[in-house]
Design a protein around this motif. Structure first.
Motif, PDB file in Angstrom:
ATOM      1  N   UNK A 223       0.821  -1.213   0.000  1.00  0.00           N
ATOM      2  CA  UNK A 223       0.000   0.000   0.000  1.00  0.00           C
ATOM      3  C   UNK A 223       0.853   1.260   0.000  1.00  0.00           C
ATOM      4  N   UNK A 224       1.963   1.228   0.726  1.00  0.00           N
ATOM      5  CA  UNK A 224       2.853   2.398   0.778  1.00  0.00           C
ATOM      6  C   UNK A 224       3.407   2.707  -0.606  1.00  0.00           C
ATOM      7  N   UNK A 225       3.884   1.688  -1.292  1.00  0.00           N
ATOM      8  CA  UNK A 225       4.451   1.904  -2.622  1.00  0.00           C
ATOM      9  C   UNK A 225       3.384   2.334  -3.618  1.00  0.00           C
ATOM     10  N   UNK A 226       2.179   1.795  -3.475  1.00  0.00           N
ATOM     11  CA  UNK A 226       1.080   2.195  -4.355  1.00  0.00           C
ATOM     12  C   UNK A 226       0.816   3.686  -4.236  1.00  0.00           C
ATOM     13  N   UNK A 227       0.793   4.190  -3.011  1.00  0.00           N
ATOM     14  CA  UNK A 227       0.531   5.607  -2.778  1.00  0.00           C
ATOM     15  C   UNK A 227       1.679   6.467  -3.294  1.00  0.00           C
ATOM     16  N   UNK A 228       2.912   6.090  -2.965  1.00  0.00           N
ATOM     17  CA  UNK A 228       4.059   6.894  -3.387  1.00  0.00           C
ATOM     18  C   UNK A 228       4.228   6.893  -4.906  1.00  0.00           C
ATOM     19  N   UNK A 229       3.834   5.812  -5.551  1.00  0.00           N
ATOM     20  CA  UNK A 229       3.922   5.761  -7.014  1.00  0.00           C
ATOM     21  C   UNK A 229       2.866   6.638  -7.685  1.00  0.00           C
ATOM     22  N   UNK A 230       1.787   6.980  -6.943  1.00  0.00           N
ATOM     23  CA  UNK A 230       0.771   7.871  -7.494  1.00  0.00           C
ATOM     24  C   UNK A 230       1.302   9.290  -7.670  1.00  0.00           C
ATOM     25  N   UNK A 231       2.322   9.641  -6.892  1.00  0.00           N
ATOM     26  CA  UNK A 231       2.816  11.019  -6.885  1.00  0.00           C
ATOM     27  C   UNK A 231       3.722  11.340  -8.064  1.00  0.00           C
ATOM     28  N   UNK A 232       4.169  10.323  -8.806  1.00  0.00           N
ATOM     29  CA  UNK A 232       5.054  10.565  -9.936  1.00  0.00           C
ATOM     30  C   UNK A 232       4.839   9.529 -11.030  1.00  0.00           C
ATOM     31  N   UNK A 233       4.955   9.968 -12.268  1.00  0.00           N
ATOM     32  CA  UNK A 233       4.848   9.056 -13.407  1.00  0.00           C
ATOM     33  C   UNK A 233       6.218   8.659 -13.935  1.00  0.00           C
ATOM     34  N   UNK A 234       7.239   9.430 -13.563  1.00  0.00           N
ATOM     35  CA  UNK A 234       8.558   9.213 -14.155  1.00  0.00           C
ATOM     36  C   UNK A 234       9.308   8.052 -13.518  1.00  0.00           C
ATOM     37  N   UNK A 235       9.240   7.934 -12.192  1.00  0.00           N
ATOM     38  CA  UNK A 235       9.977   6.888 -11.480  1.00  0.00           C
ATOM     39  C   UNK A 235       9.024   6.084 -10.607  1.00  0.00           C
ATOM     40  N   UNK A 236       9.143   4.764 -10.645  1.00  0.00           N
ATOM     41  CA  UNK A 236       8.282   3.878  -9.874  1.00  0.00           C
ATOM     42  C   UNK A 236       9.133   2.957  -8.996  1.00  0.00           C
ATOM     43  N   UNK A 237       8.542   2.536  -7.875  1.00  0.00           N
ATOM     44  CA  UNK A 237       9.238   1.641  -6.942  1.00  0.00           C
ATOM     45  C   UNK A 237       8.496   0.308  -6.917  1.00  0.00           C
ATOM     46  N   UNK A 238       9.227  -0.779  -7.071  1.00  0.00           N
ATOM     47  CA  UNK A 238       8.625  -2.109  -7.080  1.00  0.00           C
ATOM     48  C   UNK A 238       9.348  -3.027  -6.105  1.00  0.00           C
ATOM     49  N   UNK A 239       8.647  -4.102  -5.709  1.00  0.00           N
ATOM     50  CA  UNK A 239       9.222  -5.115  -4.827  1.00  0.00           C
ATOM     51  C   UNK A 239       9.252  -6.429  -5.574  1.00  0.00           C
ATOM     52  N   UNK A 240      10.406  -7.070  -5.605  1.00  0.00           N
ATOM     53  CA  UNK A 240      10.546  -8.328  -6.335  1.00  0.00           C
ATOM     54  C   UNK A 240       9.946  -9.512  -5.592  1.00  0.00           C
ATOM     55  N   UNK A 241      10.042  -9.503  -4.265  1.00  0.00           N
ATOM     56  CA  UNK A 241       9.611 -10.647  -3.482  1.00  0.00           C
ATOM     57  C   UNK A 241       8.160 -10.504  -3.009  1.00  0.00           C
ATOM     58  N   UNK A 242       7.260 -11.448  -3.371  1.00  0.00           N
ATOM     59  CA  UNK A 242       5.868 -11.387  -2.892  1.00  0.00           C
ATOM     60  C   UNK A 242       5.761 -11.438  -1.363  1.00  0.00           C
ATOM     61  N   UNK A 243       6.754 -12.040  -0.717  1.00  0.00           N
ATOM     62  CA  UNK A 243       6.709 -12.153   0.744  1.00  0.00           C
ATOM     63  C   UNK A 243       6.885 -10.800   1.430  1.00  0.00           C
ATOM     64  N   UNK A 244       7.449  -9.831   0.716  1.00  0.00           N
ATOM     65  CA  UNK A 244       7.723  -8.525   1.320  1.00  0.00           C
ATOM     66  C   UNK A 244       6.529  -7.582   1.287  1.00  0.00           C
ATOM     67  N   UNK A 245       5.609  -7.789   0.356  1.00  0.00           N
ATOM     68  CA  UNK A 245       4.542  -6.800   0.148  1.00  0.00           C
ATOM     69  C   UNK A 245       3.617  -6.665   1.357  1.00  0.00           C
ATOM     70  N   UNK A 246       3.532  -7.702   2.198  1.00  0.00           N
ATOM     71  CA  UNK A 246       2.654  -7.648   3.369  1.00  0.00           C
ATOM     72  C   UNK A 246       3.364  -7.153   4.623  1.00  0.00           C
ATOM     73  N   UNK A 247       4.647  -6.848   4.519  1.00  0.00           N
ATOM     74  CA  UNK A 247       5.369  -6.282   5.661  1.00  0.00           C
ATOM     75  C   UNK A 247       4.770  -4.920   6.001  1.00  0.00           C
ATOM     76  N   UNK A 248       4.523  -4.654   7.285  1.00  0.00           N
ATOM     77  CA  UNK A 248       3.883  -3.408   7.699  1.00  0.00           C
ATOM     78  C   UNK A 248       4.911  -2.425   8.249  1.00  0.00           C
ATOM     79  N   UNK A 249       4.657  -1.149   7.942  1.00  0.00           N
ATOM     80  CA  UNK A 249       5.556  -0.090   8.368  1.00  0.00           C
ATOM     81  C   UNK A 249       4.765   1.101   8.904  1.00  0.00           C
TER      82      UNK A 249
END
Length: 284
Positions: A223-249
């Motif tokens: 969810x964090x990356x989804x929101x931060x990626x909304x703020x820019x079209x030029x650069x995006x942040x992705x996670x390679x490991x599916x196990x990491x996407x549910x980590x909470x911050x």
């Protein structure tokens, strides 16, 4: 005849009329099966009618309560800080709450609609769900969307304003029975109980202000990356490991570049950050 006697006669007549009607419609049980119904005393007749009426009322209440749609559990998200507070709803919709803003929303949406209440200023990025429109209630207006991004000003200290970034929104005033459609690049305001639609002043309506100083509370990395990626079209942040996407911050960003955001997240979770073209990949 005394007054009390007159009242008793009228009451008996009323009960008898109701008794005869129920008896005619075969709603009263017979006293002796196979024989004619015995002559009942007035009190027995009244009791029989009352029993039928109680049964009808109880049955109606049971039917209504049995088929009543369950009321969803409501949650409140309040933002009392100067930072924007990001909230991701059950359907994947993103709500960025400005300062002194509160959002009332159900933990689980019902099947045919998604409905929330807003007090204050917020930016919405609504997930499109066919047949499940999204409704936002404010003090002055009700907003309907299917899938779009827009900002809403409804803090009470300034006139109502809604600016659409993409998609189309229908705005209905709660007083005056007026409504209008607002498309991407347009802004609607309320003036003298009228809806005024104009082209958006891009300098005045800076959607990026919601992303400059933003915080996340117990949000998943996805969810964090989804929101931060909304703020820019030029650069995006992705996670390679599916196990990491549910980590909470729980984290705050204050006007950082996408590169800095990617590196801060990588440092917090002990990940590698590698840039490939316009994408930052986070991996273990």
């Amino acid at each position: 005849v005394m007054k009390t006697d007159i009242y008793k006669i009228k009451t008996d007549k009323a009960w008898n009329r109701l008794y005869d009607r129920l008896d005619k419609d075969h709603l009263l049980a017979k006293v002796d099966e196979g024989h004619h119904m015995r002559k009942l005393s007035p009190w027995m007749r009244h009791g029989a009618v009352a029993a039928v009426l109680i049964g009808i009322v109880c049955g109606a209440l049971y039917w209504v309560s049995g088929f009543k749609e369950p009321v969803p559990d409501l949650l409140t998200q309040e933002n009392q800080s100067a930072f924007t507070l990001s909230t991701t709803l059950e359907d994947g919709s993103v709500v960025l709450l400005g300062g002194e803003t509160s959002l009332l929303y159900p933990e689980h949406f019902v099947a045919d609609k998604r409905e929330v209440s807003l007090e204050g200023n917020a930016f919405f990025d609504i997930a499109k769900k066919q047949g499940q429109p999204f409704w936002i209630n404010t003090e002055q207006a009700k907003i309907e969307v299917l899938g779009t991004a827009f900002s809403v000003q409804s803090d009470g200290n300034a006139p109502f304003r809604l600016s659409v970034q993409r998609g189309t929104v229908r705005v209905s005033l709660k007083k005056g029975n007026r409504e209008c459609y607002v498309k991407a690049g347009e802004t609607v305001t309320v003036q003298s109980q009228k809806l005024i639609v104009q082209r958006t002043d891009e300098e005045a309506e800076d959607w990026s202000r919601f992303f400059k100083h933003i915080r996340f509370k117990d949000e998943t990395l996805s969810n964090i990356l989804k929101v931060m990626n909304l703020s820019t079209d030029s650069l995006q942040i992705q996670v390679d490991s599916p196990a990491l996407v549910e980590r909470k911050l729980t984290v705050e960003f204050s006007d950082e570049s996408p590169e800095m955001v990617a590196n801060l997240i990588a440092g917090a979770l002990n990940l590698k950050c590698i840039r490939q073209g316009n994408i930052y990949n986070l991996s273990e």
